[in-house]
Design a protein around this motif. Structure first.
Motif, PDB file in Angstrom:
ATOM      1  N   LEU A  70       0.825  -1.210   0.000  1.00  0.00           N
ATOM      2  CA  LEU A  70       0.000   0.000   0.000  1.00  0.00           C
ATOM      3  C   LEU A  70       0.856   1.255   0.000  1.00  0.00           C
ATOM      4  O   LEU A  70       0.460   2.276  -0.555  1.00  0.00           O
ATOM      5  CB  LEU A  70      -0.963   0.005   1.185  1.00  0.00           C
ATOM      6  CG  LEU A  70      -2.138  -0.964   1.064  1.00  0.00           C
ATOM      7  CD1 LEU A  70      -2.987  -0.928   2.328  1.00  0.00           C
ATOM      8  CD2 LEU A  70      -2.980  -0.672  -0.153  1.00  0.00           C
ATOM      9  N   MET A  71       2.036   1.176   0.616  1.00  0.00           N
ATOM     10  CA  MET A  71       2.953   2.322   0.600  1.00  0.00           C
ATOM     11  C   MET A  71       3.422   2.592  -0.823  1.00  0.00           C
ATOM     12  O   MET A  71       3.504   3.742  -1.240  1.00  0.00           O
ATOM     13  CB  MET A  71       4.163   2.074   1.497  1.00  0.00           C
ATOM     14  CG  MET A  71       3.866   2.123   2.958  1.00  0.00           C
ATOM     15  SD  MET A  71       4.131   3.736   3.657  1.00  0.00           S
ATOM     16  CE  MET A  71       5.868   3.915   3.451  1.00  0.00           C
ATOM     17  N   ARG A  72       3.755   1.536  -1.552  1.00  0.00           N
ATOM     18  CA  ARG A  72       4.191   1.719  -2.946  1.00  0.00           C
ATOM     19  C   ARG A  72       3.110   2.404  -3.763  1.00  0.00           C
ATOM     20  O   ARG A  72       3.374   3.323  -4.533  1.00  0.00           O
ATOM     21  CB  ARG A  72       4.555   0.365  -3.560  1.00  0.00           C
ATOM     22  CG  ARG A  72       5.831  -0.198  -3.020  1.00  0.00           C
ATOM     23  CD  ARG A  72       6.243  -1.442  -3.812  1.00  0.00           C
ATOM     24  NE  ARG A  72       7.384  -2.049  -3.166  1.00  0.00           N
ATOM     25  CZ  ARG A  72       7.421  -3.305  -2.749  1.00  0.00           C
ATOM     26  NH1 ARG A  72       6.408  -4.106  -2.953  1.00  0.00           N
ATOM     27  NH2 ARG A  72       8.500  -3.772  -2.168  1.00  0.00           N
ATOM     28  N   LEU A  73       1.865   1.941  -3.595  1.00  0.00           N
ATOM     29  CA  LEU A  73       0.740   2.544  -4.303  1.00  0.00           C
ATOM     30  C   LEU A  73       0.562   4.002  -3.885  1.00  0.00           C
ATOM     31  O   LEU A  73       0.369   4.881  -4.728  1.00  0.00           O
ATOM     32  CB  LEU A  73      -0.537   1.744  -4.046  1.00  0.00           C
ATOM     33  CG  LEU A  73      -1.816   2.339  -4.641  1.00  0.00           C
ATOM     34  CD1 LEU A  73      -1.710   2.388  -6.174  1.00  0.00           C
ATOM     35  CD2 LEU A  73      -3.017   1.521  -4.203  1.00  0.00           C
ATOM     36  N   PHE A 119       2.788   6.096  -2.795  1.00  0.00           N
ATOM     37  CA  PHE A 119       3.840   6.927  -3.388  1.00  0.00           C
ATOM     38  C   PHE A 119       3.613   7.134  -4.880  1.00  0.00           C
ATOM     39  O   PHE A 119       3.882   8.222  -5.399  1.00  0.00           O
ATOM     40  CB  PHE A 119       5.229   6.336  -3.123  1.00  0.00           C
ATOM     41  CG  PHE A 119       5.781   6.733  -1.784  1.00  0.00           C
ATOM     42  CD1 PHE A 119       6.171   8.036  -1.532  1.00  0.00           C
ATOM     43  CD2 PHE A 119       5.918   5.805  -0.772  1.00  0.00           C
ATOM     44  CE1 PHE A 119       6.676   8.416  -0.299  1.00  0.00           C
ATOM     45  CE2 PHE A 119       6.430   6.165   0.466  1.00  0.00           C
ATOM     46  CZ  PHE A 119       6.808   7.477   0.700  1.00  0.00           C
ATOM     47  N   ARG A 120       3.123   6.125  -5.580  1.00  0.00           N
ATOM     48  CA  ARG A 120       2.825   6.304  -7.012  1.00  0.00           C
ATOM     49  C   ARG A 120       1.742   7.364  -7.208  1.00  0.00           C
ATOM     50  O   ARG A 120       1.849   8.223  -8.084  1.00  0.00           O
ATOM     51  CB  ARG A 120       2.417   4.973  -7.651  1.00  0.00           C
ATOM     52  CG  ARG A 120       3.601   4.113  -8.019  1.00  0.00           C
ATOM     53  CD  ARG A 120       3.247   3.053  -9.062  1.00  0.00           C
ATOM     54  NE  ARG A 120       2.193   2.150  -8.647  1.00  0.00           N
ATOM     55  CZ  ARG A 120       2.376   0.998  -7.990  1.00  0.00           C
ATOM     56  NH1 ARG A 120       3.586   0.603  -7.672  1.00  0.00           N
ATOM     57  NH2 ARG A 120       1.355   0.241  -7.665  1.00  0.00           N
ATOM     58  N   ARG A 159       9.313  14.000  -8.026  1.00  0.00           N
ATOM     59  CA  ARG A 159       8.901  12.620  -7.756  1.00  0.00           C
ATOM     60  C   ARG A 159       9.911  12.004  -6.785  1.00  0.00           C
ATOM     61  O   ARG A 159      11.105  12.183  -6.945  1.00  0.00           O
ATOM     62  CB  ARG A 159       8.878  11.803  -9.045  1.00  0.00           C
ATOM     63  CG  ARG A 159       7.777  12.235  -9.993  1.00  0.00           C
ATOM     64  CD  ARG A 159       7.831  11.400 -11.280  1.00  0.00           C
ATOM     65  NE  ARG A 159       6.778  11.787 -12.182  1.00  0.00           N
ATOM     66  CZ  ARG A 159       5.576  11.206 -12.220  1.00  0.00           C
ATOM     67  NH1 ARG A 159       5.299  10.195 -11.429  1.00  0.00           N
ATOM     68  NH2 ARG A 159       4.666  11.628 -13.061  1.00  0.00           N
ATOM     69  N   ILE A 160       9.396  11.261  -5.797  1.00  0.00           N
ATOM     70  CA  ILE A 160      10.307  10.653  -4.829  1.00  0.00           C
ATOM     71  C   ILE A 160      10.334   9.137  -4.916  1.00  0.00           C
ATOM     72  O   ILE A 160      11.267   8.521  -4.442  1.00  0.00           O
ATOM     73  CB  ILE A 160      10.020  11.122  -3.390  1.00  0.00           C
ATOM     74  CG1 ILE A 160       8.589  10.821  -2.969  1.00  0.00           C
ATOM     75  CG2 ILE A 160      10.343  12.586  -3.246  1.00  0.00           C
ATOM     76  CD1 ILE A 160       8.275  11.191  -1.535  1.00  0.00           C
ATOM     77  N   GLY A 161       9.326   8.539  -5.486  1.00  0.00           N
ATOM     78  CA  GLY A 161       9.363   7.110  -5.759  1.00  0.00           C
ATOM     79  C   GLY A 161       9.151   6.179  -4.585  1.00  0.00           C
ATOM     80  O   GLY A 161       8.937   5.001  -4.766  1.00  0.00           O
ATOM     81  N   GLY A 162       9.241   6.658  -3.373  1.00  0.00           N
ATOM     82  CA  GLY A 162       9.025   5.786  -2.222  1.00  0.00           C
ATOM     83  C   GLY A 162      10.308   5.210  -1.664  1.00  0.00           C
ATOM     84  O   GLY A 162      11.392   5.730  -1.891  1.00  0.00           O
TER      85      GLY A 162
END
Length: 167
Positions: free
Chosen positions: A54-57, A59-60, A73-76
């Motif tokens: 969910l963190m990846r999502l 950040f997207r 953009r930081i990408g996570g």
């Protein structure tokens, strides 16, 4: 869990914020007692070893929306393990402003807001403290969903860390 947020007896983990609390637009501190003592960097490595899907999502979505307003953009989080870290280096998108065994002071600053997150330890206690100062309307609007989500995410990360160390 109520136990996650109790105050330790004795010395609390150190912390740092961007400004005095009354001058912050966002402040959150989560505190947990672990089954083993860790350094701040060890805690970072364990918490970031397997970033939550969910963190990846999140950040997207953040990057897709924020980039339209001139935000980088930081990408996570990469999940990359670090054996050492020094002031001036980066842990993923964060600039390391202070690195000590018991304290990592991490920042990300742009024209909309400044963020400081500290990971601090004292014995078996760990604290994650985040402070934000917004600079404009976009920064304030950005924090409306991010503030509550941040609180949930940090507490989940601490619970996962506790479970991982408890084995």
């Amino acid at each position: 869990m109520k136990r996650d947020l109790q105050t330790p007896t004795g010395d609390e983990p150190p912390t740092a914020t961007l400004a005095p609390r009354a001058e912050l637009d966002f402040y959150d501190r989560a505190l947990a007692e672990l089954s083993a003592a860790l350094t701040a960097l060890e805690a970072w490595n364990l918490m970031m070893a397997a970033p939550q899907p969910l963190m990846r999502l999140a950040f997207r979505i953040r990057d897709a929306i924020s980039s339209r307003f001139g935000v980088r953009r930081i990408g996570g989080f990469s999940g990359r393990r670090r054996e050492t870290v020094a002031e001036g280096e980066r842990l993923d998108f964060f600039l390391v402003e202070r690195a000590a065994p018991d304290l990592l002071v991490l920042t990300e600053r742009d024209r909309h807001l400044d963020v400081m997150t500290t990971i601090s330890t004292a014995g078996r206690w760990i604290a994650i403290t985040s402070s934000v100062v917004t600079h404009n309307r976009f920064g304030r609007v950005y924090m409306l969903p991010v503030g509550p989500a941040h609180r949930i995410i940090v507490r989940r990360m601490l619970r996962r860390l506790r479970r991982r160390l408890a084995g």
